[in-house]
Design an enzyme around this catalytic site. Structure first.
Site, PDB file in Angstrom:
ATOM      1  N   ASP A  49       0.762  -1.122  -0.163  1.00 48.82           N
ATOM      2  CA  ASP A  49       0.093  -0.065   0.024  1.00 48.82           C
ATOM      3  C   ASP A  49       0.935   1.272   0.018  1.00 48.82           C
ATOM      4  O   ASP A  49       1.894   1.304   0.748  1.00 48.82           O
ATOM      5  CB  ASP A  49      -0.730  -0.195   1.253  1.00 48.82           C
ATOM      6  CG  ASP A  49      -1.900   1.052   1.244  1.00 48.82           C
ATOM      7  OD1 ASP A  49      -3.067   0.621   0.440  1.00 48.82           O
ATOM      8  OD2 ASP A  49      -1.899   2.249   1.714  1.00 48.82           O
ATOM      9  N   SER A  75     -11.771   5.660  -6.730  1.00 43.84           N
ATOM     10  CA  SER A  75     -12.123   6.455  -7.600  1.00 43.84           C
ATOM     11  C   SER A  75     -13.769   6.239  -8.069  1.00 43.84           C
ATOM     12  O   SER A  75     -14.264   6.476  -8.942  1.00 43.84           O
ATOM     13  CB  SER A  75     -11.504   6.188  -9.054  1.00 43.84           C
ATOM     14  OG  SER A  75     -11.680   4.907  -9.268  1.00 43.84           O
ATOM     15  N   ASN A  90      -6.676   8.141   1.672  1.00 46.68           N
ATOM     16  CA  ASN A  90      -6.091   7.496   0.592  1.00 46.68           C
ATOM     17  C   ASN A  90      -5.514   8.172  -0.804  1.00 46.68           C
ATOM     18  O   ASN A  90      -4.732   7.921  -0.999  1.00 46.68           O
ATOM     19  CB  ASN A  90      -7.105   6.325  -0.038  1.00 46.68           C
ATOM     20  CG  ASN A  90      -7.331   5.250   1.128  1.00 46.68           C
ATOM     21  OD1 ASN A  90      -6.464   5.196   1.915  1.00 46.68           O
ATOM     22  ND2 ASN A  90      -8.290   4.314   0.863  1.00 46.68           N
ATOM     23  N   TYR A 139     -14.499  12.561  -4.176  1.00 44.50           N
ATOM     24  CA  TYR A 139     -13.563  12.065  -5.101  1.00 44.50           C
ATOM     25  C   TYR A 139     -12.895  13.333  -5.827  1.00 44.50           C
ATOM     26  O   TYR A 139     -11.657  13.199  -5.922  1.00 44.50           O
ATOM     27  CB  TYR A 139     -14.232  11.123  -5.998  1.00 44.50           C
ATOM     28  CG  TYR A 139     -13.303  10.759  -7.122  1.00 44.50           C
ATOM     29  CD1 TYR A 139     -12.057  10.049  -6.829  1.00 44.50           C
ATOM     30  CD2 TYR A 139     -13.730  10.921  -8.333  1.00 44.50           C
ATOM     31  CE1 TYR A 139     -11.258   9.677  -7.916  1.00 44.50           C
ATOM     32  CE2 TYR A 139     -13.071  10.601  -9.491  1.00 44.50           C
ATOM     33  CZ  TYR A 139     -12.040  10.001  -9.257  1.00 44.50           C
ATOM     34  OH  TYR A 139     -10.867   9.585 -10.323  1.00 44.50           O
TER      35      TYR A 139
END
Ligand code: UDP
Length: 326
Positions: A49, A75, A90, A139
């Site tokens: 990650d 996304s 993230n 987003y």
């Protein structure tokens, strides 16, 4: 010298990696949450990650990385409205960690995967890079915030970036080895192809009362290989000393949801049941890119601009059953 591609096992990332192979030594970093090991057709894959600082440090310490292409991200617009923290964490926090590492190891070039979602509801079509920024969801906002962070890092550390604002990525590599395989799938073209394959009963048309030519939403579909080529051009431009820039990436042509369904019917020659449904919250009526800037400055052009061809490549891939069957 190596190129680090984060998110290189994902849909767009795997096409980018394929484009870079034979030109660069490629290292893919992917946590394989959404991506597939089989999607990485060459180079080295490191499973991990972006938020794993120790791992990042090890990668930068042990490899001679020349530049980074950063695609790793969440996304899904809908998910970002339900769980904004996940997107800020993230897509923004972890990306900043990556930049910090680049500063530490004196790596000056990054190509970033951004989105048309930074613009929100368009005021003017086609959308140029000068269009006001007004993301309507976390987003798009997380992507925009990171663009601002890169701008600041350029001023402070002379770190150069090219941000590519994608419109609707579609299609699959014509060679048929890689393609779109999201779980769960939310995107229009793969969902219609599932109907063609009898994996789904019907496609729901989200909104038929928009002020467009047939009442359904208009989007600008761009072949994923044309997106991938833009990353290569951006990388080369940065390596040759180009200043930081932001580019839209689309075909400059819009198709309604009904037109996409009709095209899938024509390409697959299958019966597709479509049913009217409510609007999906946050969907702008029309999104069409002006890609004039990247054409002029990076000499980019679409090789596969035709919607029939885009859908043919996706169909070829979908008939094979995706990565599970590979
Ligand atoms: N769409 C639809 N039915 C679906 C999925 C999508 O009508 O099952 C519409 C959606 O409202 C949008 C267009 O298709 O107008 C493209 O949606 P997609 O999720 O593929 O991409 P987005 O434009 O959200 O990035």
């Amino acid at each position: 010298m190596s190129i680090l591609v984060t998110g290189g096992a994902g849909y767009i990332g795997s096409h980018v990696v394929k484009t870079l192979l034979n030109k660069f030594d490629v290292i893919t970093l992917d946590n394989l949450n959404k991506g597939y090991e089989k999607a990485v057709l060459g180079g080295r894959l490191i499973k991990g990650d972006l938020g794993d600082k120790k791992l990042l440090k090890k990668i930068f310490e042990n490899n001679n990385i020349e530049a980074v292409i950063h695609l790793a991200a969440d996304s899904l617009v809908g998910e970002s409205m339900k769980n904004p923290a996940k997107y800020y964490h993230n897509n923004l926090d972890k990306s900043i960690k990556l930049l910090e590492m680049m500063v530490e190891y004196n790596i000056k070039n990054i190509v970033f995967s951004s989105t048309a979602a930074v613009y929100g509801e368009p005021q003017k079509i086609p959308i140029t890079e000068e269009h006001p920024i007004c993301p309507s969801n976390p987003y798009g906002e997380s992507k925009y915030f990171f663009e601002k962070v890169m701008e600041r890092y350029d001023k402070i550390f002379d770190l150069k970036y090219i941000s590519l604002r994608y419109f609707n990525a579609a299609g699959a590599d014509p060679a048929g080895e890689i393609g779109e395989d999201h779980k769960p799938e939310t995107h229009l073209i793969p969902l219609i192809l599932d109907v063609a394959l009898n994996k789904r009963e019907k496609i729901f048309i989200f909104g038929t009362d928009y002020s467009t030519r047939d009442g359904t939403c208009v989007r600008d579909y761009i072949h994923v290989n044309d997106l991938a080529t833009a990353h290569l051009l951006a990388l080369r431009a940065l390596m040759q000393g180009k200043e930081s820039s932001i580019y839209n990436l689309g075909n400059g042509q819009g198709y309604t949801v009904r037109e996409v369904i009709e095209t899938v019917r024509r390409v697959t020659n299958r019966n597709i049941i479509a049913e009217k449904a409510k609007r999906r919250p946050g969907d702008p009526a029309r999104l069409i890119a002006s890609s004039q800037k990247i054409k002029e400055e990076l000499n980019w052009s679409a090789n596969l601009p035709d919607l029939d061809t885009i859908i043919e490549t996706a169909w070829h891939w979908h008939k094979k059953g995706g990565f599970d069957k590979k």
